[in-house]
Write a protein that holds these residues in place. Structure first.
Motif, PDB file in Angstrom:
ATOM      1  N   ALA A  74       0.834  -1.212   0.000  1.00  0.00           N
ATOM      2  CA  ALA A  74       0.000   0.000   0.000  1.00  0.00           C
ATOM      3  C   ALA A  74       0.866   1.259   0.000  1.00  0.00           C
ATOM      4  O   ALA A  74       0.537   2.253  -0.663  1.00  0.00           O
ATOM      5  N   GLU A  75       1.963   1.241   0.735  1.00  0.00           N
ATOM      6  CA  GLU A  75       2.867   2.389   0.779  1.00  0.00           C
ATOM      7  C   GLU A  75       3.525   2.615  -0.584  1.00  0.00           C
ATOM      8  O   GLU A  75       3.689   3.751  -1.031  1.00  0.00           O
ATOM      9  N   HIS A  77       2.266   1.747  -3.506  1.00  0.00           N
ATOM     10  CA  HIS A  77       1.227   2.243  -4.409  1.00  0.00           C
ATOM     11  C   HIS A  77       0.988   3.737  -4.213  1.00  0.00           C
ATOM     12  O   HIS A  77       0.678   4.465  -5.165  1.00  0.00           O
ATOM     13  N   GLN A  78       1.141   4.209  -2.983  1.00  0.00           N
ATOM     14  CA  GLN A  78       0.933   5.625  -2.672  1.00  0.00           C
ATOM     15  C   GLN A  78       2.140   6.493  -3.012  1.00  0.00           C
ATOM     16  O   GLN A  78       2.102   7.706  -2.854  1.00  0.00           O
ATOM     17  N   ALA A  80       5.349   6.139  -1.713  1.00  0.00           N
ATOM     18  CA  ALA A  80       6.329   6.335  -0.643  1.00  0.00           C
ATOM     19  C   ALA A  80       7.735   5.961  -1.084  1.00  0.00           C
ATOM     20  O   ALA A  80       8.723   6.461  -0.529  1.00  0.00           O
ATOM     21  N   SER A 278      -3.680   6.881 -11.510  1.00  0.00           N
ATOM     22  CA  SER A 278      -4.097   6.114 -10.338  1.00  0.00           C
ATOM     23  C   SER A 278      -3.450   4.752 -10.361  1.00  0.00           C
ATOM     24  O   SER A 278      -2.947   4.311 -11.365  1.00  0.00           O
TER      25      SER A 278
END
Length: 278
Positions: A74-75, A77-78, A80, A278
């Motif tokens: 998730a990190e 994908h964002q 980070a 996205s």
């Protein structure tokens, strides 16, 4: 953020007489490491015209690979993995300007260990290549570097500027034909994966940034129709026949400061948004 480690190692050298030499010792020092020698190797290579940001791109790949060792999906994908806005970009040597920088073929000597969905452990290696079409290289030189890197890579990134043009496809046909002749005895398609990477894409209203828009553009550029000249049809069939998989990704322009400021050092603060999709 992980501390940078490793360095570029020249494994294929371009000689003044337009021949190429393999540095077996340098290659062996990487591939015969105890933690590498018994594992399958995945090579990610970037090739294309000179002064189009190949080494710059590869250094972001290195940053991603290091960060993905400790970040959660998730990190990642964002975004980070990109690090702080003030972090300089290091790795393969890169610089602004109009004259060529990379010659021959280089590997980053830091292996990245990954596990495939089938459970196999592999070693990911990142490869930089001499840019094509500079004033010091012959067409044969360019074809040799492109063909050799395509033959040994699991993923060949074909680095293009602004669009996929007909001459880009013609060059790809020429370069892959060199490699296909060298691999004429092999069964099946001679090469693995090809990714058209279109930099500075300016038409997001036609095809969105990222993989989805890239696949839409690629389908149009590689379409074969009865209205085309037979030569154009054959070109597209040739490219399809050479690779096990072909994809395309569209990137926005990173901003004029990247292209025009000789002091730019890769900080995100000097770039436009790099995650518009996205």
């Amino acid at each position: 953020m992980a501390v940078d480690s490793g360095s570029p190692v020249q494994i294929v050298m371009a000689n003044d007489d337009h021949t190429f030499s393999l540095d077996e010792e340098a290659l062996g020092a990487l591939l015969l490491r105890p933690d590498v020698v018994h594992k399958k190797v995945v090579i990610v290579s970037v090739a294309g015209a000179f002064r189009k940001g190949k080494s710059f791109l590869l250094d972001f790949m290195l940053r991603y690979l290091r960060a993905s060792d400790h970040l959660q999906p998730a990190e990642i994908h964002q975004g980070a993995w990109l690090g702080s806005d003030s972090q300089t970009l290091t790795g393969f040597h890169w610089r602004g300007g109009s004259d060529r920088d990379t010659t021959g073929i280089l590997l980053w000597n830091e292996p990245f260990f990954r596990k495939l969905p089938n459970g196999d452990e592999v070693v990911v290696l990142v490869m930089d290549t001499q840019g094509a079409f500079d004033s010091q290289s012959t067409v044969k030189d360019c074809a040799t570097v492109f063909a050799l890197s395509t033959m040994i890579s699991s993923v060949q990134v074909y680095n293009l500027s602004a669009n996929i043009q007909e001459d880009d496809l013609q060059h790809l046909q020429l370069f892959t034909e060199y490699g296909r002749m060298a691999l004429s005895s092999s069964a099946g398609k001679p090469f693995q994966k090809l990714l058209f990477l279109v930099r500075d894409w300016s038409f997001p209203y036609e095809a969105a940034y990222g993989l989805k828009g890239g696949e839409s553009l690629l389908a149009r550029r590689l379409e074969v129709s009865d209205k085309q000249h037979p030569e154009l049809q054959q070109l597209r069939k040739h490219i399809r026949s050479c690779f096990e998989a072909i994809h395309c990704f569209l990137l926005p322009h990173p901003g004029l400061k990247v292209a025009t400021n000789p002091q730019f050092d890769g900080r995100l603060s000097g770039m436009l948004s790099v995650l518009p999709w996205s």
